[in-house]
Design a protein around this motif. Structure first.
Motif, PDB file in Angstrom:
ATOM      1  N   PRO A 180      11.366  -2.817   5.917  1.00  0.00           N
ATOM      2  CA  PRO A 180      11.619  -3.770   5.610  1.00  0.00           C
ATOM      3  C   PRO A 180      10.302  -5.031   5.998  1.00  0.00           C
ATOM      4  O   PRO A 180      10.707  -6.183   5.448  1.00  0.00           O
ATOM      5  N   GLY A 181       8.992  -4.691   6.349  1.00  0.00           N
ATOM      6  CA  GLY A 181       8.134  -5.367   6.522  1.00  0.00           C
ATOM      7  C   GLY A 181       7.553  -5.616   4.742  1.00  0.00           C
ATOM      8  O   GLY A 181       7.514  -5.103   3.698  1.00  0.00           O
ATOM      9  N   GLN A 182       6.168  -6.859   5.051  1.00  0.00           N
ATOM     10  CA  GLN A 182       5.546  -6.741   4.011  1.00  0.00           C
ATOM     11  C   GLN A 182       4.950  -5.908   3.496  1.00  0.00           C
ATOM     12  O   GLN A 182       3.659  -6.137   4.741  1.00  0.00           O
ATOM     13  N   SER A 183       4.747  -5.044   3.057  1.00  0.00           N
ATOM     14  CA  SER A 183       3.112  -4.102   3.016  1.00  0.00           C
ATOM     15  C   SER A 183       2.378  -4.593   1.391  1.00  0.00           C
ATOM     16  O   SER A 183       3.287  -4.338   1.023  1.00  0.00           O
ATOM     17  N   THR A 184       0.622  -4.635   1.818  1.00  0.00           N
ATOM     18  CA  THR A 184       0.750  -5.276   0.785  1.00  0.00           C
ATOM     19  C   THR A 184      -0.989  -4.896   0.837  1.00  0.00           C
ATOM     20  O   THR A 184      -0.820  -4.327   1.725  1.00  0.00           O
ATOM     21  N   PHE A 185      -1.958  -4.863   0.234  1.00  0.00           N
ATOM     22  CA  PHE A 185      -3.214  -4.636  -0.033  1.00  0.00           C
ATOM     23  C   PHE A 185      -3.654  -3.313   0.255  1.00  0.00           C
ATOM     24  O   PHE A 185      -4.533  -3.344   1.197  1.00  0.00           O
ATOM     25  N   PRO A 186      -3.235  -2.663  -0.644  1.00  0.00           N
ATOM     26  CA  PRO A 186      -3.924  -1.035   0.287  1.00  0.00           C
ATOM     27  C   PRO A 186      -4.947  -0.730  -0.518  1.00  0.00           C
ATOM     28  O   PRO A 186      -5.593  -1.551  -0.971  1.00  0.00           O
ATOM     29  N   ALA A 187      -5.131   0.632   0.271  1.00  0.00           N
ATOM     30  CA  ALA A 187      -6.746   0.978  -0.674  1.00  0.00           C
ATOM     31  C   ALA A 187      -5.992   2.769  -0.045  1.00  0.00           C
ATOM     32  O   ALA A 187      -5.263   2.823   0.405  1.00  0.00           O
ATOM     33  N   VAL A 188      -6.958   3.663  -1.115  1.00  0.00           N
ATOM     34  CA  VAL A 188      -6.649   4.932  -1.236  1.00  0.00           C
ATOM     35  C   VAL A 188      -7.887   6.017  -0.640  1.00  0.00           C
ATOM     36  O   VAL A 188      -9.114   5.392  -1.131  1.00  0.00           O
ATOM     37  N   VAL A 189      -7.930   6.581  -0.209  1.00  0.00           N
ATOM     38  CA  VAL A 189      -8.988   8.077  -0.130  1.00  0.00           C
ATOM     39  C   VAL A 189      -8.850   9.394   0.243  1.00  0.00           C
ATOM     40  O   VAL A 189      -8.184   9.455   0.949  1.00  0.00           O
ATOM     41  N   PRO A 190      -9.055  10.060  -1.006  1.00  0.00           N
ATOM     42  CA  PRO A 190      -9.072  11.396  -1.628  1.00  0.00           C
ATOM     43  C   PRO A 190      -9.824  12.447  -0.716  1.00  0.00           C
ATOM     44  O   PRO A 190     -10.527  11.376  -0.071  1.00  0.00           O
ATOM     45  N   ASP A 191      -9.334  13.340   0.209  1.00  0.00           N
ATOM     46  CA  ASP A 191     -10.270  14.627   1.010  1.00  0.00           C
ATOM     47  C   ASP A 191     -10.335  15.142  -0.477  1.00  0.00           C
ATOM     48  O   ASP A 191     -10.196  15.642  -0.563  1.00  0.00           O
ATOM     49  N   ALA A 192     -11.799  16.081   0.550  1.00  0.00           N
ATOM     50  CA  ALA A 192     -11.738  17.624  -0.316  1.00  0.00           C
ATOM     51  C   ALA A 192     -11.221  18.643  -0.314  1.00  0.00           C
ATOM     52  O   ALA A 192     -11.037  20.073  -0.338  1.00  0.00           O
ATOM     53  N   ARG A 193     -10.377  18.710   0.431  1.00  0.00           N
ATOM     54  CA  ARG A 193      -9.260  19.759   0.923  1.00  0.00           C
ATOM     55  C   ARG A 193      -7.813  18.892   0.276  1.00  0.00           C
ATOM     56  O   ARG A 193      -6.660  19.593  -0.221  1.00  0.00           O
TER      57      ARG A 193
END
Length: 222
Positions: A180-193
């Motif tokens: 229900p909150g304000q979700s903003t400015f994401p970053a994403v990092v995949p891993d080797a698995r």
């Protein structure tokens, strides 16, 4: 100072005489470097997306490549760049208009960004994309959508999409935050698995913003 390492002298990579900011950078396994930035054309005041490449680890840079026609740019959010293992480069930014969208440019050879397209649905406002490349050269983009909940209020949610064909097509978006909150400015990092981790700002449970984290162990499917 003892123990402090030195860096090479800074190099000017943007176009002289033009105000430039909101830069992004990526380096591939062969030390090719792509820097992307936004600047302003002094002749007409329009903002322009640009990219510039180095083939020698940043010692020298080639000519700046301006993206013709890419002038409707959200000038509050930095660009994001990533390489895959084959040397292709991916660049994302927010495009303004009646609906805010996330745009993607692809340089298949890591040199010239010849493919440019919208990767969000064009129905809901989307902002602040970040791109990363994971196992098997899967391309992940995260961003946040702004949903109109009443005539004057919004709910913002963090999304992730994935491509397994060099960003030709993308999966349906996955709502990572879903709260229900304000979700903003994401970053994403995949891993080797094959896992994917996402962080973002969120006001759920508090008046102030906090940092939330989510991890997917199935390559971003859930």
């Amino acid at each position: 100072m003892t123990g402090v390492q030195t860096c090479a002298l800074p190099i000017w990579v943007s176009t002289p005489g033009r105000s430039a900011d909101l830069s992004g950078i990526a380096v591939d396994a062969n030390r090719n470097v792509v820097v992307a930035f936004i600047d302003e054309d002094p002749s007409n005041g329009l903002l322009v997306v640009n990219a510039v490449r180095s083939a020698d680890g940043g010692a020298t840079f080639g000519a700046v490549q301006p993206f013709a026609g890419e002038n409707n740019i959200n000038a509050l959010e930095p660009l994001s760049v990533a390489f895959d293992s084959k040397g292709a480069a991916y660049l994302v930014w927010t495009d303004t208009g009646t609906i805010e969208t996330c745009r993607l440019a692809i340089a298949p050879n890591g040199t010239t960004f010849s493919v440019k397209k919208t990767i969000t649905d064009g129905v809901v406002d989307a902002f602040a994309p970040r791109v990363a490349v994971g196992e098997g050269d899967a391309v992940y983009v995260t961003y946040y959508n702004r949903y109109l909940t009443t005539a004057s209020t919004y709910n913002r949610e963090v999304m992730v999409i994935k491509s397994t064909d060099g960003a030709t097509t993308f999966s349906a978006q996955v709502n990572v935050s879903d709260n229900p909150g304000q979700s903003t400015f994401p970053a994403v990092v995949p891993d080797a698995r094959g896992g994917v981790s996402v962080v973002w700002e969120d006001t759920t449970g508090n008046d102030q913003a906090d940092v939330f984290f989510a991890h997917s162990s199935d390559a971003g499917a859930t």
